[in-house]
Design an enzyme around this catalytic site. Structure first.
Site, PDB file in Angstrom:
ATOM      1  CD  GLN A  80      53.499  67.647  24.850  1.00  0.00           C
ATOM      2  OE1 GLN A  80      53.648  67.240  25.997  1.00  0.00           O
ATOM      3  NE2 GLN A  80      54.441  67.518  23.934  1.00  0.00           N
ATOM      4  CG  ASP A 116      64.600  66.317  28.239  1.00  0.00           C
ATOM      5  OD1 ASP A 116      63.807  66.666  29.136  1.00  0.00           O
ATOM      6  OD2 ASP A 116      65.124  67.125  27.443  1.00  0.00           O
TER       7      ASP A 116
END
EC number: 2.5.1.16
Lengths: 275, 275
Positions: B31, B155
């Site tokens: 990412q 998460d």
């Protein structure tokens, strides 16, 4: 060309919304008023550079100003809304058939006028025969009407510009006197992330006047921090003593009987501001 | 010259924050990662153009991922955190002395590395001897560890990029199998204003696997709309059956024993997404 409305909610943080039309930008006798069309939130009313309401998320604020107080008072017949010229709070108040008369006092007639024109889904109940609309100073109205109202709602702008008097202890004392012996008032009291001092100050001031003081929260995405507080002062009735099973299921999108008490359970850092 | 970080949270709406330093901008194997210093929120971690955490408001998200599940399970000894490489959830998990071991599995080691360097108040507990940090695929870890964990916390980023598998029914089934017979899982499930479909879909999927499914909310100012949802799936223990008077008053800023159940009372339009 893309046009974006950018609001600095603090010196260092803000929101930005793409706009497709600007209907009004005008300096009224009291404030800068803009009515713009945003792609995300629909028509948006901006006063002195701060979002007041948008068609898409207005229900949160207006429901949460009106219903917690009206479902705490056992028989609210006479209601006063100070500010709130867009009519959203009045629309919610009109969902209570026991309210015989609601008076709206906004100092700026232009807010009322343009809301009727551009925000009909919000302002539509301003013409209800149970509603009296006054273009006047709310502070003076309060002082001229002793022992008159069951519930008073303060739907003001921030304490800059015309609303600066509406965050003073003199105003809260005036509200106390304008309420009947078991009256309730509620005011919007900004957000706990950027305006913690304001919440603390209002809480301290109101506690010196009202025996019951409660703070509750709601999520309003177009308001600073997305978390808004409301402070309620009550002479007799406690919102936390209400039997939620007796609250009817009315036509709302945010408030519900189940949320009536839960809204008063605050995040710890907000709770700490009310101690 | 003023530099502002502007994030389009939708095509037509966003936030903007003044920045004073850019520490890192890097394309990792998974990412785009940025670590920037904002004036309003302190150091901010941004992944794929979305705020993941900031020093000033991180406590809300991290407390609200960790504590509702850990105070619902009567004896959470083994905890898994999927994602969460910044360490914030782990820090909250470590406040529970009954947790013997917490495993963190984040696919992107760079998030862990830079969080330790630039977010020490968040990542500080990653070196706790009760914590095991694995740089690995959470989806695979889940499938390789049957009947292992008491509580699993997801998460993740949004379901784009590396987290896309973490919003599938196959993943929830894997979590069910990785939990012990009275296990609980919780996942962040985005916001109800812009991602109502996601909340509805996750709710529908999780209900097909877990007998008890509950959704709760928290206010996170730097996340889209300021209102975040979390979905909990439980095999046996119901968060709403917890005796709040038995929850200890630990060092938190958002979660409290009083908020444990109240957080599950949803605004009506959010409640409607869970039906």
């Amino acid at each position: 060309m893309e046009l974006w409305y950018t609001e600095k909610q603090t010196d260092n943080f803000g929101i930005t919304a793409k706009i497709s039309k600007t209907y009004v930008t005008e300096k009224t006798d009291f404030q800068d008023l803009a009515m713009i069309e945003t792609e995300e939130w629909g028509t948006m009313l901006v006063l002195d550079g701060m979002v007041m309401t948008t068609v898409k998320d207005e229900f949160v604020y207006h429901e949460m100003v009106a219903h917690p107080a009206l479902y705490t008072h056992p028989n609210p017949k006479h209601v006063l809304v100070v500010g709130g010229g867009d009519g959203g709070v009045i629309r919610e108040v009109m969902k209570h058939p026991e309210v015989e008369k609601a008076v709206l006092v906004d100092i700026d007639g232009k807010v009322i006028e343009y809301s009727k024109q551009y925000l009909p889904t919000i302002a539509g109940e301003l013409d209800n025969p149970r509603v009296e609309v006054l273009v006047n100073d709310g502070y003076m109205h309060i002082h001229d009407h002793k022992n008159t109202y069951d519930v008073i709602m303060v739907d003001s702008t921030e304490p800059v510009g015309p609303a600066v008097n509406l965050f003073t202890q003199g105003f809260y004392k005036g509200i106390y006197d304008a309420l009947k012996e078991d009256g309730i008032f509620v005011a919007q009291t900004d957000n706990p992330w950027f305006k913690a001092d304001l919440i603390q100050n209002v809480n301290r001031d109101v506690k010196q006047i009202f025996p019951i003081v409660r703070v509750y929260c709601a999520n309003i995405p177009t308001y600073p921090s997305g978390l808004w507080t409301f402070t309620m002062g009550s002479k007799k009735h406690d919102p936390l003593a209400v039997d939620e099973t007796k609250i009817p299921e009315i036509d709302t999108k945010y408030y519900s009987p189940r949320l009536h008490k839960a809204a008063f359970v605050l995040p710890k850092f907000v709770e700490d501001l009310t101690k």
